[in-house]
Design a protein around this motif. Structure first.
Motif, PDB file in Angstrom:
ATOM      1  N   GLU A 176       0.826  -1.225   0.000  1.00 37.81           N
ATOM      2  CA  GLU A 176       0.000   0.000   0.000  1.00 37.81           C
ATOM      3  C   GLU A 176       0.853   1.265   0.000  1.00 37.81           C
ATOM      4  OE1 GLU A 176      -0.317  -1.690   4.308  1.00 37.81           O
ATOM      5  OE2 GLU A 176      -0.102  -2.495   2.286  1.00 37.81           O
ATOM      6  N   ASP A 177       2.050   1.170   0.584  1.00 34.25           N
ATOM      7  CA  ASP A 177       2.944   2.334   0.575  1.00 34.25           C
ATOM      8  C   ASP A 177       3.470   2.610  -0.830  1.00 34.25           C
ATOM      9  OD1 ASP A 177       2.601   2.603   3.333  1.00 34.25           O
ATOM     10  OD2 ASP A 177       4.358   1.356   3.777  1.00 34.25           O
ATOM     11  N   ILE A 178       3.856   1.555  -1.549  1.00 35.94           N
ATOM     12  CA  ILE A 178       4.347   1.727  -2.924  1.00 35.94           C
ATOM     13  C   ILE A 178       3.197   2.171  -3.825  1.00 35.94           C
ATOM     14  CG2 ILE A 178       5.431   0.579  -4.896  1.00 35.94           C
ATOM     15  CD1 ILE A 178       7.292   1.066  -2.416  1.00 35.94           C
ATOM     16  N   HIS A 179       2.016   1.633  -3.608  1.00 37.10           N
ATOM     17  CA  HIS A 179       0.837   2.044  -4.377  1.00 37.10           C
ATOM     18  C   HIS A 179       0.594   3.546  -4.224  1.00 37.10           C
ATOM     19  CE1 HIS A 179      -3.720   2.162  -4.911  1.00 37.10           C
ATOM     20  NE2 HIS A 179      -3.232   1.870  -6.091  1.00 37.10           N
ATOM     21  N   ARG A 180       0.603   4.013  -2.989  1.00 35.74           N
ATOM     22  CA  ARG A 180       0.368   5.433  -2.716  1.00 35.74           C
ATOM     23  C   ARG A 180       1.476   6.295  -3.335  1.00 35.74           C
ATOM     24  NH1 ARG A 180      -2.853   8.566  -3.234  1.00 35.74           N
ATOM     25  NH2 ARG A 180      -4.227   6.949  -2.522  1.00 35.74           N
ATOM     26  N   LEU A 181       2.740   5.866  -3.193  1.00 32.40           N
ATOM     27  CA  LEU A 181       3.858   6.616  -3.786  1.00 32.40           C
ATOM     28  C   LEU A 181       3.715   6.709  -5.306  1.00 32.40           C
ATOM     29  CD1 LEU A 181       6.952   5.317  -1.769  1.00 32.40           C
ATOM     30  CD2 LEU A 181       6.147   7.682  -1.893  1.00 32.40           C
ATOM     31  N   GLU A 192      -2.660   3.826 -12.548  1.00 30.27           N
ATOM     32  CA  GLU A 192      -2.771   2.393 -12.273  1.00 30.27           C
ATOM     33  C   GLU A 192      -3.467   1.703 -13.433  1.00 30.27           C
ATOM     34  OE1 GLU A 192      -4.377  -0.713  -8.872  1.00 30.27           O
ATOM     35  OE2 GLU A 192      -4.476   1.441  -8.501  1.00 30.27           O
ATOM     36  N   PHE A 193      -2.940   0.541 -13.816  1.00 34.18           N
ATOM     37  CA  PHE A 193      -3.506  -0.256 -14.893  1.00 34.18           C
ATOM     38  C   PHE A 193      -3.971  -1.576 -14.286  1.00 34.18           C
ATOM     39  CE2 PHE A 193      -2.876  -2.615 -19.070  1.00 34.18           C
ATOM     40  CZ  PHE A 193      -3.919  -1.983 -19.719  1.00 34.18           C
ATOM     41  N   SER A 194      -5.254  -1.837 -14.357  1.00 33.94           N
ATOM     42  CA  SER A 194      -5.822  -3.057 -13.773  1.00 33.94           C
ATOM     43  C   SER A 194      -5.514  -4.264 -14.641  1.00 33.94           C
ATOM     44  CB  SER A 194      -7.337  -2.920 -13.640  1.00 33.94           C
ATOM     45  OG  SER A 194      -7.642  -1.873 -12.750  1.00 33.94           O
ATOM     46  N   VAL A 195      -5.415  -5.414 -14.010  1.00 36.64           N
ATOM     47  CA  VAL A 195      -5.271  -6.672 -14.737  1.00 36.64           C
ATOM     48  C   VAL A 195      -6.669  -7.110 -15.157  1.00 36.64           C
ATOM     49  CG1 VAL A 195      -4.557  -9.081 -14.601  1.00 36.64           C
ATOM     50  CG2 VAL A 195      -3.208  -7.320 -13.444  1.00 36.64           C
ATOM     51  N   LYS A 196      -6.824  -7.381 -16.442  1.00 34.43           N
ATOM     52  CA  LYS A 196      -8.113  -7.833 -16.976  1.00 34.43           C
ATOM     53  C   LYS A 196      -7.962  -9.237 -17.544  1.00 34.43           C
ATOM     54  CE  LYS A 196      -9.580  -3.202 -18.211  1.00 34.43           C
ATOM     55  NZ  LYS A 196     -10.005  -2.309 -19.276  1.00 34.43           N
ATOM     56  N   SER A 197      -9.047  -9.939 -17.615  1.00 29.87           N
ATOM     57  CA  SER A 197      -9.028 -11.294 -18.175  1.00 29.87           C
ATOM     58  C   SER A 197      -8.417 -11.310 -19.570  1.00 29.87           C
ATOM     59  CB  SER A 197     -10.445 -11.869 -18.236  1.00 29.87           C
ATOM     60  OG  SER A 197     -10.962 -12.001 -16.939  1.00 29.87           O
ATOM     61  N   GLU A 198      -8.702 -10.285 -20.363  1.00 29.87           N
ATOM     62  CA  GLU A 198      -8.203 -10.225 -21.739  1.00 29.87           C
ATOM     63  C   GLU A 198      -6.674 -10.219 -21.790  1.00 29.87           C
ATOM     64  OE1 GLU A 198     -10.553  -8.020 -20.533  1.00 29.87           O
ATOM     65  OE2 GLU A 198     -12.282  -8.905 -21.504  1.00 29.87           O
TER      66      GLU A 198
END
Length: 137
Positions: free
Chosen positions: A64-69, A77-83
């Motif tokens: 969560e710290d790296i995410h916030r940074l 942010e790029f979500s992982v999708k099934s495709e």
């Protein structure tokens, strides 16, 4: 230079967040250029979480710290999708790391240049840009 899109491998994301001075000057310029779009993936944060839970050396921070940074640095942010997983079924086995394989698939789907320190990943795509980090001081 025209705007570019980049996706960061976990090692580049961590270096950018924790010790950006280790990045080559050209890479630093790409990452701070406001015309470029810089993505990190949910897969990066997942990999960090797994390595943290395994008490891996060098992972003394929380995902969560790296995410916030990353968000604070203006990265998207790029979500992982099934495709994204479809391409993995057709990928040659140059590399066995599941995180690298999903990140390569995501870079190809965007498309985005994929910044990594792992030169072996260049076998997958011309989008892969290998980065050499300086040694820590």
């Amino acid at each position: 230079m025209s705007p570019r899109t980049y996706l960061l491998d976990t090692n580049i994301l961590l270096t950018t967040a924790i010790s950006p001075e280790r990045l080559p000057p050209e890479t630093q310029e790409w990452l701070i250029n406001p015309t470029n779009t810089i993505f990190f993936s949910a897969a990066n944060i997942w990999e960090i979480g797994i390595k943290r839970s395994l008490n891996r050396e060098g992972f003394d921070f929380f995902p969560e710290d790296i995410h916030r940074l990353a968000l604070d640095m203006g990265f998207s942010e790029f979500s992982v999708k099934s495709e994204h997983c479809y391409a993995i079924a057709r990928m040659p086995w140059h590399h066995r790391d599941p995180f690298d394989r999903i990140l390569i698939a995501q870079a190809q789907s965007l498309p985005a240049y994929f910044l990594t320190t792992d030169k072996l990943l260049c076998k997958y795509s011309d989008l892969v840009i290998p980065i050499t980090l300086s040694t820590p001081s």
